[in-house]
Write an enzyme that holds these catalytic residues in place. Structure first.
Site, mmCIF file in Angstrom:
data_model
loop_
_atom_site.group_PDB
_atom_site.id
_atom_site.type_symbol
_atom_site.label_atom_id
_atom_site.label_comp_id
_atom_site.label_asym_id
_atom_site.label_seq_id
_atom_site.Cartn_x
_atom_site.Cartn_y
_atom_site.Cartn_z
ATOM 1 N N ARG A 71 0.844 -1.190 0.000
ATOM 2 C CA ARG A 71 0.000 0.000 0.000
ATOM 3 C C ARG A 71 0.885 1.249 0.000
ATOM 4 N NH1 ARG A 71 -2.741 -3.910 2.771
ATOM 5 N NH2 ARG A 71 -5.031 -3.895 2.785
ATOM 6 N N HIS A 74 -0.042 3.285 4.768
ATOM 7 C CA HIS A 74 -0.623 2.222 5.618
ATOM 8 C C HIS A 74 -0.167 0.827 5.178
ATOM 9 C CE1 HIS A 74 -3.594 4.861 7.728
ATOM 10 N NE2 HIS A 74 -3.477 5.568 6.625
ATOM 11 N N ARG A 111 -8.739 -3.744 9.829
ATOM 12 C CA ARG A 111 -7.281 -3.722 9.639
ATOM 13 C C ARG A 111 -6.715 -2.476 10.313
ATOM 14 N NH1 ARG A 111 -3.450 -1.668 6.014
ATOM 15 N NH2 ARG A 111 -1.571 -2.942 5.883
ATOM 16 N N ASN A 147 -8.972 6.484 11.491
ATOM 17 C CA ASN A 147 -7.677 6.481 12.174
ATOM 18 C C ASN A 147 -7.880 6.470 13.686
ATOM 19 O OD1 ASN A 147 -5.944 6.551 9.954
ATOM 20 N ND2 ASN A 147 -5.843 8.783 9.893
ATOM 21 N N PHE A 160 -2.510 15.822 -0.220
ATOM 22 C CA PHE A 160 -2.141 14.511 0.330
ATOM 23 C C PHE A 160 -0.830 13.978 -0.254
ATOM 24 C CE2 PHE A 160 -2.689 9.839 0.881
ATOM 25 C CZ PHE A 160 -2.776 9.809 2.265
ATOM 26 N N HIS A 338 -12.438 1.399 1.066
ATOM 27 C CA HIS A 338 -12.759 2.580 0.268
ATOM 28 C C HIS A 338 -13.856 3.377 0.979
ATOM 29 C CE1 HIS A 338 -13.675 5.311 -2.773
ATOM 30 N NE2 HIS A 338 -13.912 4.525 -3.799
ATOM 31 N N ARG A 357 -10.629 11.639 -1.365
ATOM 32 C CA ARG A 357 -10.415 10.221 -1.030
ATOM 33 C C ARG A 357 -11.293 9.333 -1.900
ATOM 34 N NH1 ARG A 357 -11.046 9.054 5.240
ATOM 35 N NH2 ARG A 357 -9.903 7.168 4.720
ATOM 36 N N TYR A 361 -9.082 5.745 -3.550
ATOM 37 C CA TYR A 361 -9.028 4.361 -3.046
ATOM 38 C C TYR A 361 -9.272 3.304 -4.120
ATOM 39 C CZ TYR A 361 -8.425 6.145 1.657
ATOM 40 O OH TYR A 361 -7.913 6.776 2.764
ATOM 41 N N ARG A 368 -2.470 -1.822 -7.042
ATOM 42 C CA ARG A 368 -2.039 -2.709 -5.952
ATOM 43 C C ARG A 368 -2.524 -4.145 -6.190
ATOM 44 N NH1 ARG A 368 -3.301 -4.246 -0.688
ATOM 45 N NH2 ARG A 368 -5.474 -3.602 -0.744
HETATM 46 FE FE1 HDD Z 1 -6.192 7.104 3.320
HETATM 47 C C1 HDD Z 1 -5.234 3.898 2.903
HETATM 48 C C2 HDD Z 1 -7.223 6.387 6.541
HETATM 49 C C3 HDD Z 1 -6.888 10.433 3.868
HETATM 50 C C4 HDD Z 1 -5.431 7.768 0.111
HETATM 51 N N1 HDD Z 1 -6.203 5.472 4.487
HETATM 52 C C5 HDD Z 1 -5.760 4.227 4.132
HETATM 53 C C6 HDD Z 1 -5.929 3.317 5.227
HETATM 54 C C7 HDD Z 1 -6.487 4.021 6.262
HETATM 55 C C8 HDD Z 1 -6.664 5.374 5.786
HETATM 56 C C9 HDD Z 1 -6.856 3.496 7.627
HETATM 57 C C10 HDD Z 1 -5.530 1.862 5.227
HETATM 58 C C11 HDD Z 1 -6.655 0.976 4.805
HETATM 59 C C12 HDD Z 1 -6.236 -0.463 4.869
HETATM 60 O O1 HDD Z 1 -6.002 -0.936 5.984
HETATM 61 O O2 HDD Z 1 -6.160 -1.068 3.810
HETATM 62 N N2 HDD Z 1 -6.851 8.194 4.895
HETATM 63 C C13 HDD Z 1 -7.314 7.700 6.091
HETATM 64 C C14 HDD Z 1 -7.937 8.761 6.852
HETATM 65 C C15 HDD Z 1 -7.829 9.901 6.109
HETATM 66 C C16 HDD Z 1 -7.155 9.543 4.870
HETATM 67 C C17 HDD Z 1 -8.580 8.583 8.207
HETATM 68 C C18 HDD Z 1 -8.311 11.279 6.396
HETATM 69 C C19 HDD Z 1 -9.292 11.547 7.181
HETATM 70 N N3 HDD Z 1 -6.123 8.798 2.202
HETATM 71 C C20 HDD Z 1 -6.485 10.059 2.602
HETATM 72 C C21 HDD Z 1 -6.412 10.966 1.471
HETATM 73 C C22 HDD Z 1 -6.010 10.216 0.385
HETATM 74 C C23 HDD Z 1 -5.837 8.853 0.881
HETATM 75 C C24 HDD Z 1 -6.736 12.445 1.506
HETATM 76 C C25 HDD Z 1 -5.775 10.607 -1.037
HETATM 77 C C26 HDD Z 1 -6.263 11.645 -1.615
HETATM 78 N N4 HDD Z 1 -5.397 6.035 1.795
HETATM 79 C C27 HDD Z 1 -5.229 6.501 0.552
HETATM 80 C C28 HDD Z 1 -4.796 5.439 -0.438
HETATM 81 C C29 HDD Z 1 -4.749 4.172 0.460
HETATM 82 C C30 HDD Z 1 -5.132 4.713 1.830
HETATM 83 C C31 HDD Z 1 -3.602 5.755 -1.235
HETATM 84 C C32 HDD Z 1 -3.472 3.339 0.441
HETATM 85 C C33 HDD Z 1 -3.894 1.914 0.346
HETATM 86 C C34 HDD Z 1 -5.321 1.961 0.100
HETATM 87 O O3 HDD Z 1 -5.753 3.255 0.064
HETATM 88 O O4 HDD Z 1 -6.047 1.014 -0.077
HETATM 89 O O5 HDD Z 1 -5.724 5.315 -1.450
#
Ligand code: HDD
Length: 713
Positions: A71, A74, A111, A147, A160, A338, A357, A361, A368
């Site tokens: 990922r 995370h 997770r 979170n 981000f 997502h 977001r 996702y 991935r």
């Molecule tokens: Fe995110 C993963 C939580 C903002 C883009 N995010 C991811 C995961 C968590 C969060 C817990 C792990 C999920 C897992 O266990 O598979 N993210 C947050 C929270 C945010 C947040 C609480 C703000 C309140 N995230 C955020 C933004 C973006 C992303 C603003 C992009 C614009 N996040 C991602 C991602 C991930 C991710 C790149 C990486 C792996 C996945 O999604 O599946 O899309």
């Protein structure tokens, strides 16, 4: 209860995809039984391998391709199956079925993760923890991707990638791993005043949890609930751990990283295997639509929380994790969350972080997991069957009957058809949106310090000290003085004393501070961009301090019994039973792994030796009764290990129980010099010593004695 005693629809679905190799012959991927898995096919015993060897080729080819990208954030995480039970109906606010019927249980997979580190990094990094939940509801999957910190570091998703690039290892040398203590991170946040509230949280002990089971979960954004009549309420989601919110000391975190970098992963796994199922109360803060503008911050701003004093959290459900995955890759790694996986009755707000977001996702799963069919991976499947006209693509598994893959159609009788609202069809909540197309931020988001002040003000003294020390540690790793100065300038807006304390240790002269300017657009009015004078609407909130959290249970706490041959068998067994009755886990530590024989012939099997583990891996210590055992623990071989154990546990403010006739260990350790009352140092002569120990363990730590314990002389 044992593993797999929770029949549920998701488990049944997964079982269809689960194989058990017990009593089975080895086969190729085509099901052919393999007769020799030791030797490749060769032209002569010492000759070259043959291209014909399809068994070798299949095995090596699969191996060559068995990694997928981790990922992007995370990457390091661990998960478990469980159930969500509703204790109070929310039908008044939402038509989401899993939130309507009291007693209803919904299967979930959760997770937990760190954000910055790669998949192999330590669990104990100072970092935010992800808390992502997939609810397998009868109306489809609902994902709450939250979170353990209720606010975020930026206000708009467009920042981000910048933020993540700044916190990840620096691009030229890939240093440091899983750490924010470096130039690029602090450079970025020092120029982004909106990050200051979350920085306060991230520098607090929340960022070094004792366990995934002892941290809170937050949905972060404000979401919408829509009820059957179409009425909307705003909602904030909370998960409060039944074991309380607890952390480790930073010194401990750094040591655990060396002794057991899988500490949190192991803790979650073992708790579930032992039947100590992690539990959280699920709560909501409900805000009527009419009250949207009642607050002195914007509900759409993800850097703000709604103080519980202003809107109480109503506890309405229980989240329980009760089954470890059978296969880490198939389940924990391949699960795809997502925030856009919704069910009727829940909707998004216009929070610009959340809106971004919603794109990210799905997009990330494509690289991935490699295919738009990632929803067909067993862990990602919804428990209700998918019916639509999407077709084909890499690794397609669903076999959809018939000629029709379009809509409208007559050949297929119009199926699959659009569902009516009354039959559970999803419709986005109608909302009047009026506005000019504009690339700008709302003025209502321009308040960057008031809730940072609220958080700092709400901390107990030891928590404040830890936060100061964290900032000092992190900024001391920043090599560019101007960045350190800018951060201190930001802190100065939050709390002058905090800024001065940090400044002193990181070589910044507070009297010469220039105003940090942030990333201000050239034509902006600087007065409107920052709000250092603004005070929070609530000045202090009990819910924000870990001090005010649950402290009446020792369930699943790991207590190290240090003992050697000749130990008092009766005393030791009695205390062990007493602690185990309260749900604690007792682990024996001795000079070696050889069985230990007590004075009454009882045999104790050590799980660890003094050299294979360290006190940082335990919640509390019992130095077992018995002169002989104490003498053996102080012999030439064991003495350094025994004293290190005691001294470190002492330094980290843990409960230590000195059994009978262990005075010599007490006297040789740092505990001897204590000049203060210390409720967590229990000696056998103390009245009701067993219960006093239990109380001290439940209290987690005597953080308030940290100074005294760190200066034992
Ligand atoms: Fe995110 C993963 C939580 C903002 C883009 N995010 C991811 C995961 C968590 C969060 C817990 C792990 C999920 C897992 O266990 O598979 N993210 C947050 C929270 C945010 C947040 C609480 C703000 C309140 N995230 C955020 C933004 C973006 C992303 C603003 C992009 C614009 N996040 C991602 C991602 C991930 C991710 C790149 C990486 C792996 C996945 O999604 O599946 O899309």
């Amino acid at each position: 209860m044992k593993k797999n005693e929770f029949p549920d629809q998701k488990l049944e679905q997964l079982t269809d995809h689960t194989t058990d190799n017990a009593s089975q012959a080895l086969t190729t991927n085509q099901g052919l039984k393999i007769n020799n898995n030791q030797d490749s096919l060769k032209a002569g015993e010492r000759g070259p391998s043959l291209l014909e060897d399809f068994i070798l080729r299949e095995k090596i080819t699969h191996f060559d391709h068995e990694r997928i990208p981790e990922r992007i954030v995370h990457a390091r995480g661990s998960g478990a199956h469980g159930t969500f039970k509703l204790n109070k109906s929310l039908a008044k606010y939402t038509k989401a079925k899993f939130l309507n019927e009291v007693g209803k249980e919904t299967p979930v997979f959760v997770r937990f993760s760190t954000v910055a580190g790669s998949a192999g990094s330590t669990d104990l990094a100072r970092d935010v923890r992800g808390f992502a939940i997939k609810f397998y509801t009868e109306e489809g999957n609902y994902d709450l991707v939250g979170n353990n910190i209720p606010v975020f570091v930026i206000q708009d998703a467009i920042k981000f990638p910048d933020f993540i690039h700044a916190v990840k290892p620096e691009p030229d040398n890939q240093i440091p791993q899983a750490a924010s203590a470096h130039d690029t991170f602090w450079d970025f946040v020092s120029l982004m005043p909106e990050s200051m509230h979350m920085i306060m949280w991230a520098m607090s002990d929340r960022a070094i949890p004792r366990s995934y089971r002892m941290m809170e979960g937050f949905g972060v954004h404000t979401f919408k609930f829509i009820n059957e009549k179409g009425k909307m309420h705003f909602v904030k989601f909370h998960f409060k751990p039944k074991l309380g919110v607890h952390s480790v000391a930073w010194d401990e975190a750094t040591k655990i990283s060396g002794k057991d970098s899988d500490f949190h992963r192991r803790d979650l796994w073992e708790a579930i295997e032992n039947g100590a199922f992690p539990e959280w109360d699920f709560g909501v803060q409900i805000i009527p639509e009419e009250d949207e503008h009642k607050f002195d911050f914007d509900l759409l701003d993800p850097t703000k929380l709604v103080p519980e004093e202003e809107v109480p959290v109503e506890l309405v459900g229980t989240l329980t994790l009760n089954r470890n995955p059978d296969n880490f890759f198939a389940e924990t790694e391949q699960i795809a969350f997502h925030p856009g996986h919704l069910v009727p009755g829940i909707d998004f707000t216009n929070d610009p972080l959340l809106q971004g977001r919603l794109f990210s996702y799905t997009d990330t799963q494509l690289s991935r997991l490699g295919s738009p069919n990632f929803h067909e991976i067993p862990i990602n499947r919804s428990i209700n069957t998918v019916h639509n006209n999407q077709r084909d693509g890499h690794m397609r598994q669903q076999i959809v009957k018939g000629k029709v893959s379009y809509e409208p159609n007559s050949i297929g009788g119009g199926c699959p058809f659009q569902a009516m609202l009354k039959d559970g069809g999803f419709a986005s909540q109608e909302e009047r949106v009026d506005g000019r197309k504009i690339r700008a931020r709302s003025q209502s988001f321009v308040d960057h310090y008031s809730q940072a002040k609220l958080f700092y003000n709400s901390q107990s003294e030891p928590e404040k000290t830890h936060l100061q020390n964290a900032l000092i540690f992190e900024l001391s790793k920043v090599t560019i003085p101007a960045i350190r100065e800018r951060v201190v300038g930001q802190l100065n807006f939050i709390n002058k004393e905090l800024a001065a304390l940090v400044a002193k240790k990181v070589g910044v002269d507070v009297t010469k501070l220039k105003q940090p300017n942030g990333s201000i657009p050239a034509d902006a009015d600087p007065k409107t961009l920052q709000s250092p004078e603004k005070e929070p609407s609530t000045t202090s909130s009990d819910a924000l301090s870990m001090k005010n959290t649950v402290k009446d249970t020792i369930k699943s706490r790991v207590i190290g019994f240090i003992l050697e041959n000749g130990v008092d068998g009766k005393d030791t067994s009695n205390l062990r039973s007493k602690l185990e009755r309260e749900g604690a886990v007792v682990q024996i530590i001795a000079g070696s792994l050889a069985p230990v024989t007590a004075d009454d012939g009882t045999v104790f099997e050590p799980k660890h030796s003094l050299t294979s583990t360290a006190s940082v891996c335990f919640d509390a210590l019992y130095i077992a009764s018995g002169k002989k055992s104490a003498d053996n623990l102080l012999n030439e071989d064991n003495r350094p290990g025994t004293l290190l154990f005691v001294n470190e546990a002492y330094k980290h403010c843990k409960a230590i129980y000195f059994g009978k006739q262990t005075d010599e260990i007490y006297n040789l350790s740092n505990v001897k010099n204590k000049k203060h009352e210390d409720p967590a140092i229990i000696t056998a002569d103390k009245k009701d010593s067993g219960n006093a120990f239990i109380k001290a363990v439940a209290n987690h730590r005597v953080w308030e004695l940290e100074k005294e314990r760190n200066n034992p002389a």
